[in-house]
Each structure stands twice: as structure tokens, then as C-alpha cells.
Design an enzyme around this catalytic site. Structure first.
Site, PDB file in Angstrom:
ATOM      1  N   GLY A   1       0.787  -1.233   0.000  1.00  0.00           N
ATOM      2  CA  GLY A   1       0.000   0.000   0.000  1.00  0.00           C
ATOM      3  C   GLY A   1       0.813   1.274   0.000  1.00  0.00           C
TER       4      GLY A   1
ATOM      5  N   ASN B   1       5.043  -2.726  11.351  1.00  0.00           N
ATOM      6  CA  ASN B   1       4.940  -2.101  10.029  1.00  0.00           C
ATOM      7  C   ASN B   1       6.199  -1.317   9.649  1.00  0.00           C
ATOM      8  OD1 ASN B   1       1.552  -1.289  10.892  1.00  0.00           O
ATOM      9  ND2 ASN B   1       2.228  -2.991   9.634  1.00  0.00           N
ATOM     10  N   LEU B   2       6.986  -0.933  10.633  1.00  0.00           N
ATOM     11  CA  LEU B   2       8.067   0.015  10.372  1.00  0.00           C
ATOM     12  C   LEU B   2       9.212  -0.581   9.570  1.00  0.00           C
ATOM     13  CD1 LEU B   2       8.287   1.901  13.795  1.00  0.00           C
ATOM     14  CD2 LEU B   2       6.778   2.319  11.840  1.00  0.00           C
ATOM     15  N   ASN B   3       9.313  -1.918   9.520  1.00  0.00           N
ATOM     16  CA  ASN B   3      10.453  -2.504   8.811  1.00  0.00           C
ATOM     17  C   ASN B   3      10.227  -2.603   7.319  1.00  0.00           C
ATOM     18  OD1 ASN B   3       8.624  -4.591   8.676  1.00  0.00           O
ATOM     19  ND2 ASN B   3      10.097  -6.193   9.212  1.00  0.00           N
TER      20      ASN B   3
ATOM     21  N   LYS C   1      -3.343   4.447   9.388  1.00  0.00           N
ATOM     22  CA  LYS C   1      -2.429   4.344   8.257  1.00  0.00           C
ATOM     23  C   LYS C   1      -2.816   5.295   7.130  1.00  0.00           C
ATOM     24  CE  LYS C   1      -0.910  -0.464   8.794  1.00  0.00           C
ATOM     25  NZ  LYS C   1      -0.915  -1.818   8.190  1.00  0.00           N
TER      26      LYS C   1
ATOM     27  N   ASP D   1      -4.915  -7.438   2.312  1.00  0.00           N
ATOM     28  CA  ASP D   1      -4.197  -8.573   2.900  1.00  0.00           C
ATOM     29  C   ASP D   1      -5.106  -9.745   3.235  1.00  0.00           C
ATOM     30  OD1 ASP D   1      -5.599  -7.635   5.048  1.00  0.00           O
ATOM     31  OD2 ASP D   1      -3.896  -7.551   6.430  1.00  0.00           O
ATOM     32  N   ASN D   2      -6.334  -9.766   2.716  1.00  0.00           N
ATOM     33  CA  ASN D   2      -7.178 -10.929   2.962  1.00  0.00           C
ATOM     34  C   ASN D   2      -8.133 -11.149   1.799  1.00  0.00           C
ATOM     35  OD1 ASN D   2     -10.129  -9.952   3.831  1.00  0.00           O
ATOM     36  ND2 ASN D   2      -8.633  -8.489   4.616  1.00  0.00           N
TER      37      ASN D   2
ATOM     38  N   ALA E   1     -11.894  -9.440   1.686  1.00  0.00           N
ATOM     39  CA  ALA E   1     -11.962  -8.043   1.253  1.00  0.00           C
ATOM     40  C   ALA E   1     -11.698  -7.927  -0.246  1.00  0.00           C
ATOM     41  CB  ALA E   1     -10.949  -7.203   2.034  1.00  0.00           C
TER      42      ALA E   1
ATOM     43  N   CYS F   1      -4.541 -37.766  14.476  1.00  0.00           N
ATOM     44  CA  CYS F   1      -3.519 -38.605  15.101  1.00  0.00           C
ATOM     45  C   CYS F   1      -2.130 -37.994  14.967  1.00  0.00           C
ATOM     46  CB  CYS F   1      -3.557 -40.003  14.506  1.00  0.00           C
ATOM     47  SG  CYS F   1      -3.245 -40.062  12.730  1.00  0.00           S
TER      48      CYS F   1
END
Length: 583
Positions: free
Chosen positions: A2, A29-31, A45, A90-91, A94, A146
Site C-alpha cells: 500500500g 509495520n516500520l520494517n 495508516k 491482505d485478505n 476483502a 492422530c
């Protein structure tokens, strides 16, 4: 994707961009989302991204809305206000919703996403290209009972088991938990006490009792099942408390981001420490704590517990980084992949707005792969192919006939609404009309606004009734629709006594199978194409006056933001594991 996408759109000269996202910024999120800084944590965001892009790129006009794209204000009229819509979701639920709204509104959609090293971008235009629902979706990986309960072979099996241990001890009571036999009751003539904390016992006694039950008593019971160990060594008993005492840094601070596998002694020490902490510092929360990948204590417990399980069965031990990813269904994002995907999506967007009548001819489906391929000396990690035509068996864009095979004498309307329409079709406001085999018609369920009290009461009374009792027996037709998404599907009912399958938690174990009648759909497509050919010379491509773009985002956390497709198929939700148990 995004952050990269919204920046590239603005930098490419789009001056009217509407950004919609419901999420807030968190530390993880920062990375990879370069627009955000530590000071932005807990802020929306959408607001921060719009503010940062507008400040960075003079003349850009990014407008932010903090909302769920499924909310009622974002109806078909809203979607018609844009020249093109871009997804960075991300899903799958949506994505399906936006796909259906764009089809209903007649607006082109640019789909994009990334999964680790992999990425893709492609355009969708109703009636010309395949839509998001045209492509088969993968389902969460399942494991035999099992395997989880008695014969784990991989770290993922131990992690699933450890999550169940956490929920057995600290989450609300769940009758579907596979380990309930460990929590009281009688097994092999032995009466067992509850595993959950007894407020009368000390934290040390609680940890010791759990460890003995799980890693000594239960392991001994598993060893006695001789037939399980004909082709592999049996598990070994582990004295967790004794192992914990051998760990030198028993009180050291935990680093749950490290990628070093914990040792047996370290795992034992962490398990004992976390269990004692849970009934002291967090005692008031015990009984309400479902597993959460962002709960440090939960991740530490599951890492330690799964490693002890792995050690007992001779399986490699894992790091907390690996366990968090498996337990939380996380595929870690790679910033460079996201940047490439956003660039590809932006290129497709430019093609769409330059000539919306030639999307099928000019746009491409483009993939990013992990390893280079192609002719020697010209290898590349980016490959593209023409857009596929709509799938004739798609019930969304081609209105294909579906068949629901089910035991109509036991399958209820509630199971139809919850397990099929909401869970499988991703309907928001489902409605069900029944046409019996003799031609009688009846509305049996509606949802959404505008219903009066009498209708709500009547439809609620129908929910526990079986399909057969409502006239939806073998040969009946269900006209199911979702007004919120402008989707209507015709479903033929096929009765199969004692049909097996999975139902939702807490419901009777009655299964179903949904299949499409592709041959009828193909015949319908050919019939419509022949009819259209007679009067199609005038064309229908009116270009939009406004080149306005909607960019939709939702979530954006550490999940599968997008997916790698093979030709005509897509692996939508690449999940490291799913803790659904195949019965």
C-alpha cells in the site's frame, strides 16, 4: 504494498487519489512500510500515508478515509465515481468484495499483492478478463488428528499442538480442542484432575503439574501404543522442571525476535517461567486469553512448549521467530518485492486509464518469482502473460449455475447461511429464495436494513430448520443473493444422505460440497456471444471524463498480502500452516 503503491501513483502524476484503509500503524509495520515512523504508531495508516505523500510530492492530491471498504457508504454508486480501483489488501474476503463491487459498478480493477519473494499484478474488467472469483483458491493446510495428538513429524505439528495447550490453559473453554482429554476426565481407567490453574495451588506447583501431565504421563501413554512405533522410534519422557534448573540464564530477558533455535534446557526454563507469570502477574486474564501472535507471553509459551514436544519426538527445535510465523500464519514481507509489485500495478493502472476500452489487449498479468528463469543470458525474475478470459464456471462474473450437495434432512438454513454463504461465498447480507422441485417459490431468509420486526422474527425462526423442511430438497433451486455486493447466484440442491464434511465450530457435523456446472456455463457463454455478435458493431467503449483513482487498503500486517498465480489459477492465501484438524 500500500505505501509503495500510493507513492508511485502520486509520483506518476495521478492528482486525484482516494485512499481507504481501516488499520492503524503498529511497530511491525516500520520494517517495510517506509512512510511510517515510530512516532506514527497507533495512528491511522490512511491519514499518515496521505499526509506524508502529499508533503513529499508537490501537487499530489491523496485524500484519506479511515474506514472499512465493506461499510455501507462504499456502495456501487461510490465505486462508479472512479476511473480505476487498485487493491492492496491482505485478505481474500476483502478482495472478493472489492472485485464484486467493481464488477457491479463497471469499473476496472487492478489487483496486486506479494507473498515473501513472490508477487503479481493484473487488471480485471468485467466481461473481458477473469475476475478475482474466477480463480480457484487454496485452503488452509489441514492435519490428521492422530498426527497432532500422537505422532508429530514436523515442527509445525508441534506448534499446532502447543497452541492448543495454551488455549487449554488460558483461553475460554472450547469443546473442540483436541487436547480436552488431558484436562480432567478418565483415560485408561485413570481419573485425571483439571489441567487449568487451581487458585489454591502455588505458581510453582501449577507449572510442575502441567509439565508432568504433558511431558511425562501423556508421553508414557503414547509409548504404550506399540503399533505407532513400528517404523519410527517412540517419544521420550522429559523432566521439564529438572531441565529448567540446568539453564544458566534462567532469569534473562527474552528475545522473541531472534532466529536462533532455543535449546531444550532454555525451552524448559521459559515454559516454567511463563506459566508462573500467567497465574501471578496476569491471573485476572486467565480463561480469556486466546492465542495472539502479538502477545509476547503467548509466543514464548508456544515456542517453549512446541520445542519440548519436538525434543520428545526427535524433531528439530525452532526459534521464537520461526514459531511466531507458524503460529500466527505469518509470511514475512520483503520491502523490495513490495516496491516491485507496486510499480507493476502502477504501470497497469496507467494502461487502464489511457485506453479503458483495450484492457484485454494492452494489459498483462505480471509475476515476480524468487529465482531467475528464461533463456541463458536473459534470465529474469519478472515474467508476464496475456490476461485470461473470464472463467465460464465463475458464479460471480459469469452467473454460472452451482450445485450444493448436502444431506437436506440434517443440513439447516443456519448452516447454509453461516458455513456456505458467509464463510465460503463471503456474502455480507445474504438472502435465500427457495424454488421447490414442484415450482413453488418462497423467501426463507433475508438480512440487511429495512426489515421490520415481523420479518426478522420469521427469518430467525427459519434458521434452525433443515433445508428439506423449508422445501429445499433434492432438485430444488436456491436463489441466493447479497444486496450489499450486487451478487446473485443460482444453486441447485442435490440430496446426499449422510453427506460428510466440516461444519463450523459448535454445530452438528454435517458436511456439504459446492460445485459448478461448467458445461452449462460454457453453453450460456456461447449463446450470449452469438447474440451479442449480431448487434455489437456500434461498440460500447465510452471513456471516462475523470481520471480518478481509488486505492483500497485493509490490514497490511504480516499476512499474505498477495499471491503467486500459475496460468489460470491462483494460490490465494499461502499459509504457513492452518490449525484446522481434518477429522
Amino acid at each position: 504494498v500500500g505505501c509503495e503503491l500510493i507513492t508511485k501513483l502520486a509520483a506518476s502524476g495521478f492528482t486525484e487519489v482516494q485512499l481507504i484503509d481501516m488499520d492503524t500503524i503498529d511497530l511491525s509495520n516500520l520494517n517495510r512500510q517506509f512512510l511510517f515512523r515510530r512516532s506514527h504508531i497507533k495512528q491511522p495508516k490512511a491519514n499518515v500515508a496521505a499526509e506524508r505523500v502529499n508533503a513529499m510530492i508537490p501537487g499530489s492530491g491523496v485524500r484519506a478515509t479511515v474506514a472499512n471498504i465493506k461499510d455501507k457508504p462504499f456502495d456501487t454508486e461510490f465505486f462508479r465515481g472512479f476511473a480505476v480501483v487498485l487493491n492492496a489488501l491482505d485478505n481474500a474476503a476483502a478482495r472478493r468484495h472489492v472485485n464484486r463491487m467493481c464488477l457491479a459498478a463497471g469499473v476496472p480493477l487492478v489487483e496486486s499483492g506479494s507473498t515473501g519473494w513472490l508477487g503479481q499484478a493484473y487488471a480485471v474488467k468485467g466481461g473481458e478478463t477473469e475476475c478475482f472469483d474466477c480463480m480457484p483458491r487454496s485452503v488452509a493446510k489441514t492435519f490428521a488428528v492422530c498426527t497432532i495428538r500422537s505422532t508429530p513429524e514436523k515442527p509445525v505439528h508441534c506448534v499446532v499442538w502447543a497452541k492448543m495447550c495454551w488455549e487449554l490453559l488460558f483461553a475460554p473453554q472450547d469443546e473442540s480442542n483436541l487436547l480436552n482429554d488431558l484436562d480432567g476426565g478418565e483415560t485408561s481407567g485413570k481419573v485425571k484432575t483439571r489441567l487449568r490453574w487451581d487458585e489454591k495451588e502455588t505458581p510453582e506447583a501449577f507449572a510442575s503439574r502441567f509439565a508432568d501431565r504433558i511431558f511425562v504421563e501423556d508421553i508414557k501413554e503414547q509409548i504404550e501404543m506399540k503399533d505407532l512405533w513400528n517404523s519410527r522410534p517412540p517419544p521420550r519422557v522429559i523432566d521439564v522442571v529438572a531441565e529448567a534448573k540446568t539453564h544458566a540464564d534462567e532469569g534473562a530477558a527474552l528475545n522473541l525476535h531472534e532466529q536462533r533455535a532455543w535449546s531444550l534446557a532454555e525451552s524448559a526454563a521459559v515454559l516454567v517461567r511463563i506459566m508462573q507469570k500467567m497465574v501471578t502477574a496476569r491471573a485476572k486474564e486467565v480463561g480469556e486469553l486466546n492465542f495472539d501472535k502479538d502477545d509476547e507471553d503467548a509466543v514464548a509459551f508456544v515456542t517453549a512448549c512446541s520445542n519440548l514436544r519436538a525434543a520428545a519426538y526427535g524433531i528439530d527445535l525452532s526459534s521464537p521467530f520461526e514459531v511466531r510465523g507458524i503460529a500466527g500464519n505469518i509470511i514475512h514481507a520483503i520491502a523490495t518485492t513490495n516496491a516491485m509489485v507496486a510499480g507493476l500495478a502502477c504501470l497497469e493502472c496507467i494502461k487502464v486509464v489511457m485506453d479503458p476500452s483495450a484492457i484485454r489487449e494492452k494489459c498483462r498479468t505480471t509475476y515476480i518469482t524468487r529465482y531467475p528463469s528464461g533463456p541463458k543470458g536473459r534470465e529474469t525474475i519478472i515474467r508476464s502473460e496475456p490476461l485470461n478470459a473470464p472463467n465460464p464456471g465463475c458464479y460471480v462474473c459469469n452467473k454460472a449455475q452451482l450445485t450444493l450437495t448436502v444431506d437436506t434432512e440434517h443440513f439447516t438454513l443456519k448452516q447454509l447461511v453461516d458455513s456456505v454463504l458467509r464463510a465460503q461465498f463471503d456474502f455480507i447480507e445474504p438472502s435465500v429464495d427457495v424454488t421447490t422441485a414442484t415450482g413453488d417459490q418462497n423467501v426463507v431468509f433475508e438480512s440487511g436494513d429495512g426489515l421490520d420486526a415481523y420479518e426478522l422474527e420469521a427469518y430467525a425462526a427459519n434458521l434452525p430448520r433443515t433445508l428439506a423442511a423449508l422445501g429445499a430438497g433434492d432438485g430444488a433451486t436456491l436463489e441466493v443473493s447479497d444486496f450489499a455486493q450486487s451478487v446473485a447466484v443460482s444453486v441447485t440442491v442435490a440430496h446426499e444422505p449422510e453427506k460428510t464434511g466440516r461444519a463450523r465450530k459448535g454445530e452438528a457435523y454435517v458436511g456439504f460440497e459446492v460445485s459448478g456446472d461448467v458445461e452449462k456455463a460454457k453453453a450460456k457463454e456461447e449463446e450470449e456471444a452469438a447474440a451479442a455478435a449480431e448487434g455489437a458493431e456500434e461498440g460500447d467503449g465510452k471513456k471516462r471524463k475523470r481520471e480518478e483513482v481509488a486505492a483500497v487498503g485493509e490490514g497490511g500486517g504480516e499476512g499474505a498480502e498477495g499471491k503467486k498465480r500459475s496460468k489460470a489459477t491462483v494460490d490465494d492465501d499461502m499459509i504457513v500452516h492452518g490449525d484446522v484438524i481434518e477429522l
